[in-house]
Motif scaffolding. Structure first.
Motif, mmCIF file in Angstrom:
data_model
loop_
_atom_site.group_PDB
_atom_site.id
_atom_site.type_symbol
_atom_site.label_atom_id
_atom_site.label_comp_id
_atom_site.label_asym_id
_atom_site.label_seq_id
_atom_site.Cartn_x
_atom_site.Cartn_y
_atom_site.Cartn_z
ATOM 1 N N ASN A 42 1.978 -4.585 -2.723
ATOM 2 C CA ASN A 42 0.842 -5.289 -2.125
ATOM 3 C C ASN A 42 1.311 -6.643 -1.606
ATOM 4 O OD1 ASN A 42 -0.851 -3.221 -2.904
ATOM 5 N ND2 ASN A 42 -1.575 -4.254 -4.739
ATOM 6 N N GLY B 96 0.249 1.242 4.407
ATOM 7 C CA GLY B 96 -1.124 0.806 4.644
ATOM 8 C C GLY B 96 -1.240 -0.534 5.318
ATOM 9 N N GLU C 83 -4.155 -1.414 7.746
ATOM 10 C CA GLU C 83 -5.484 -1.742 7.237
ATOM 11 C C GLU C 83 -5.349 -2.962 6.337
ATOM 12 O OE1 GLU C 83 -8.185 1.813 6.402
ATOM 13 O OE2 GLU C 83 -6.207 2.559 5.839
ATOM 14 N N TYR C 84 -6.068 -4.013 6.658
ATOM 15 C CA TYR C 84 -5.937 -5.253 5.906
ATOM 16 C C TYR C 84 -7.310 -5.811 5.558
ATOM 17 C CZ TYR C 84 -6.559 -7.002 10.685
ATOM 18 O OH TYR C 84 -7.010 -7.233 11.951
ATOM 19 N N VAL C 85 -7.291 -6.779 4.642
ATOM 20 C CA VAL C 85 -8.536 -7.361 4.154
ATOM 21 C C VAL C 85 -8.477 -8.874 4.289
ATOM 22 C CG1 VAL C 85 -10.039 -7.679 2.146
ATOM 23 C CG2 VAL C 85 -8.889 -5.481 2.512
ATOM 24 N N ARG D 25 -7.992 0.118 -2.842
ATOM 25 C CA ARG D 25 -7.910 0.840 -1.570
ATOM 26 C C ARG D 25 -6.915 0.255 -0.581
ATOM 27 N NH1 ARG D 25 -13.839 0.483 0.394
ATOM 28 N NH2 ARG D 25 -12.907 1.502 2.216
ATOM 29 N N TYR D 26 -6.650 -1.059 -0.659
ATOM 30 C CA TYR D 26 -5.836 -1.711 0.368
ATOM 31 C C TYR D 26 -4.579 -2.332 -0.240
ATOM 32 C CZ TYR D 26 -10.139 -1.242 3.082
ATOM 33 O OH TYR D 26 -11.242 -0.739 3.717
ATOM 34 N N HIS D 27 -3.622 -2.664 0.652
ATOM 35 C CA HIS D 27 -2.346 -3.221 0.196
ATOM 36 C C HIS D 27 -1.953 -4.507 0.924
ATOM 37 C CE1 HIS D 27 -1.878 0.415 -2.083
ATOM 38 N NE2 HIS D 27 -1.944 1.150 -0.994
#
Length: 781
Positions: A461, A482, A485-487, A504-506
């Motif tokens: 992560n 991943g 896809e980011y946050v 769910r995200y990395h």
């Protein structure tokens, strides 16, 4: 720069010192030598052994105190290793500046950081670290706050702007008035939680501590009952003999050699890692990192070097690419006080000597108001900066192209202008030539290192304070799964949202220091063993929370001192070596630990049984030393230092006990059989029974060594010869020292029968338990 403030007077400084408004030393400190010595000496494990040694001392049989050599050695190894780490860490801390320039009574003077007082005016130039929270009163500077916030972009500071302690001045010079001192400082508040020494969550350490706690609960009650049964039973057992037999039973319960072996094996790993410029500040963290299944990386300073570099130079449609190159090279060369961006552009064109910069006739420095810099040359002028500020509304036509480039880098516009007016404003409408894309320099080994962890089944992560698009772009370049896809962490407001996001995200951007810790906690609550890497004050909370924390030597004092591992050369590529050392250590320790647990299980079982049986306990401490030396100590050290990079499977204690049970069962049954048959049927004396028990336990130990040594190598074959030869030598030439009596025919017959039966039972049990354990590991995989 405006006229320099006069600063405080000597009287005002004295007044503030009297009030306690001083920048007291609040850096995170390593433990003192006294603390290290006390924590290694004053342990439950040591206390139990010292008490037993005192009882032996009372009997005057000093040879039976040899077990204390192991205890002393273990203490020395622990103290030496931790003091060594302390010295290295303290030396690294000296890298940070220890003085600051202040203005007092209208003159500049240097003072120690802890002598700065509230309202002092500090003078900060390029490369200086801000010693305390302050407000700029004159001048302008570009400040790097990445160690505090994780943001790698430079922040322009003008009069009235706040400076945070721990940040660095990258370009320019300012005078700033100190507003916070000591524990009030921003950096001090963030690192406050890191001040206490952090214990490592080690499965091996927890297992050993669990064994010691269990033994400590039963050792003295069982010992008292065993002593009372022998001394007060009326069988004529002398006081000294009763004490020695009791101590032998109790010493056998304590796996003191296993503690020493663990410390030694991990200390060897520390030495090996030191050669690879990895500082280990806590022995057991080597094991923890080898068990990690989730690795959280801070982007700046870990995946990237912290330096800026040109990612691309992109001309707009219709522009001359050659002119764009010449404009950039000329602007970088014309800057008398280049910031990181200008340095990156200059380095980019230094590798392209075909592009020759023009000689400047006037320069317009960067300012936070204009958000661009420029220079005039013979017959032309160029500017570089934020597109909207350079081009105005004309930038609308290029917004799309700039937006695409901004996904992975910071984008600056480069334009041709007619010139500059007297106030430094652009004359006429500038013509856009193109864009220069700047991003953090990615470490050359980053992709390979992350690939290694992915191959080992470790989830990676990336957690950063930077723009999530930039973080995602860099994560994609180094192969993080991943990354598309980011946050944006600013959207995560509740613990439930954080937990769902880390599941769910990395890739995470705009992460605050407090959130980094929340991320680690959420992962741990989901059952993961988490490692965290970082280099800044903003990482310290997460570093302390993580199961294993890794810091860069070039980072902040707070990060280095709270971390369990410090990469001295600031190279993340050293991490696979740490994992490999951890695997070698743990796998070999698990194999060797079973030898020690046989003795512990044997001694505990026999101590309880002989409280009920009408015979004297058949061992003395010196005899347990013979067994420990040749069938446990020497082979365990040899097997524990062999190469071994197998993946770690199962839990430490379970893996060890499964291999220990066959030996312990066979040894207990053999000792009972020798006592029953020898005393009741053959009429053997205590010395003869004791001799048979010692050699039978040694025989069981040899069988376990054989099973652990498969497949045999030259070293393992030589080990078996040493084990058998040493035991035989001790039982013959040194029989008086170890209390071994000569064999008689009845003794030889009884020993042969018990040895054959023990061999058959041992190999059957070993096979059955081994197959059960393999099936269990397969189900958990």
């Amino acid at each position: 720069m405006a006229e320099e403030p006069r600063g405080l007077t000597a009287a005002e400084v004295a007044e503030r010192v009297a009030r306690g408004d001083v920048n007291a030393d609040v850096d995170v400190k390593t433990r003192s030598v006294r603390q290290i010595v006390r924590e290694n000496v004053c342990t439950l494990f040591n206390a139990i052994n010292v008490i037993l040694a005192v009882f032996v001392l009372f009997t005057g049989s000093y040879k039976n105190m040899l077990f204390m050599i192991v205890i002393v050695s273990n203490v020395i190894i622990g103290i030496v290793q931790e003091i060594r780490s302390k010295i290295t860490t303290d030396r690294l801390s000296i890298v940070a500046g220890s003085h600051a320039t202040v203005v007092r009574d209208g003159a500049r003077k240097e003072v120690a950081l802890h002598d700065i007082v509230r309202d002092d005016v500090v003078v900060l130039g390029r490369g200086d670290q801000v010693p305390a929270d302050a407000v700029v009163v004159s001048g302008e500077a570009d400040v790097n706050e990445s160690l505090l916030t994780g943001e790698s972009n430079l922040i322009k500071k003008a009069p009235g702007a706040e400076l945070m302690s721990g940040s660095f001045v990258n370009a320019g010079t300012v005078c700033a008035r100190v507003v916070h001192v000591g524990h009030e400082n921003y950096a001090a508040k963030i690192s406050a939680e890191a001040k206490q020494h952090k214990k490592v969550n080690s499965e091996i350490m927890n297992s050993l501590n669990g064994i010691i706690k269990f033994v400590s609960c039963v050792i003295f009650p069982v010992g008292a009952l065993l002593f009372a049964r022998m001394f007060f039973s009326g069988e004529g057992v002398a006081l000294d003999q009763a004490i020695l037999s009791t101590v032998a039973a109790l010493v056998g319960m304590i796996p003191e050699g296993l503690i020493l072996l663990t410390s030694t094996v991990l200390a060897v790993a520390v030495v090996r890692l030191a050669k690879s410029k990895v500082l280990v500040q806590q022995l057991y963290c080597i094991e923890t990192l080898a068990r990690v299944d989730t690795l959280c990386l801070d982007k700046t300073g870990t995946i990237t070097t912290g330096a800026m570099e040109v990612a691309a130079v992109v001309p707009v449609e219709g522009a001359d690419a050659g002119e764009l190159d010449r404009a950039l090279a000329s602007l970088a060369a014309a800057d008398d006080d280049p910031n990181e961006t200008a340095q990156a552009v200059a380095a980019y064109y230094a590798a392209r000597p075909a592009v020759r910069p023009l000689a400047p006739v006037r320069t317009v420095p960067f300012s936070s108001d204009k958000k661009w810099s420029g220079a005039a040359f013979e017959g032309r002028a160029y500017v570089m900066g934020a597109g909207r500020f350079v081009m105005g509304d004309a930038f609308d036509a290029f917004e799309g192209q700039a937006g695409e480039l901004a996904a992975t880098a910071r984008v600056l516009a480069v334009a041709r202008a007619e010139g500059f007016d007297a106030d430094g404003a652009i004359v006429g409408a500038p013509a856009l030539l193109g864009f220069v894309c700047i991003h953090d320099q990615i470490r050359a080994t980053a992709a390979q290192t992350i690939g290694y962890f992915k191959d080992q089944g470790v989830t990676v992560n990336v957690i950063s304070g930077d723009d999530p698009r930039t973080v995602a772009g860099i994560a994609a370049q180094v192969g993080v799964d991943g990354a598309d896809e980011y946050v944006d962490a600013t959207t995560l407001e509740t613990p439930e949202q954080v937990a769902d996001a880390v599941r769910r995200y990395h890739v995470f951007g705009r992460v605050k220091p407090e959130q980094k810790k929340q991320f680690v906690i959420a992962l741990q609550e989901q059952g993961h063993v988490v490692a965290m890497t970082g280099d800044g004050v903003n990482d310290t909370l997460a570093l302390k929370q993580a199961d294993c924390s890794v810091a860069m030597a070039a980072g902040s004092d707070a990060a280095r001192n709270v971390a369990q591992l410090v990469l001295v050369d600031n190279d993340f590529a050293s991490m696979p070596k740490v994992v490999a050392e951890g695997r070698r250590s743990i796998n070999n320790l698990q194999r060797s630990a079973s030898l020690f647990l046989v003795k512990t299980l044997l001694s505990m079982s026999l101590a309880v049984l002989f409280v009920l049986l009408p015979w004297q306990y058949p061992f003395q401490p010196i005899q347990m030393t013979l067994i420990s030396a040749f069938t446990i100590g020497i082979p365990s050290f040899v097997l524990a230092l062999e190469p071994n990079r197998d993946r770690i499977r199962g839990r430490f204690l379970e893996n060890v006990i499964v291999k220990s049970i066959p030996g312990a069962v066979c040894a207990v049954l053999g000792v009972l059989a020798v006592n029953a048959v020898g005393r009741l049927a053959l009429g053997l004396g205590y010395g003869q029974v004791s001799t048979l028990c010692v050699l039978l336990v040694a025989w069981v130990g040899v069988m376990l060594i054989v099973r652990l040594s498969v497949p045999f190598t030259p070293i393992r074959s030589a080990l078996l010869v040493v084990v058998v030869g040493g035991t035989v030598l001790g039982a013959t030439l040194f029989h008086g020292l170890f209390g071994i009596v000569p064999f008689t025919v009845p003794m030889a017959v009884l020993f042969a029968a018990c040895a054959v039966a023990a061999a058959a039972l041992f190999h059957w049990l070993y096979g059955v338990l081994g197959r059960w354990h393999e099936a269990r590991l397969a189900r958990e995989a």
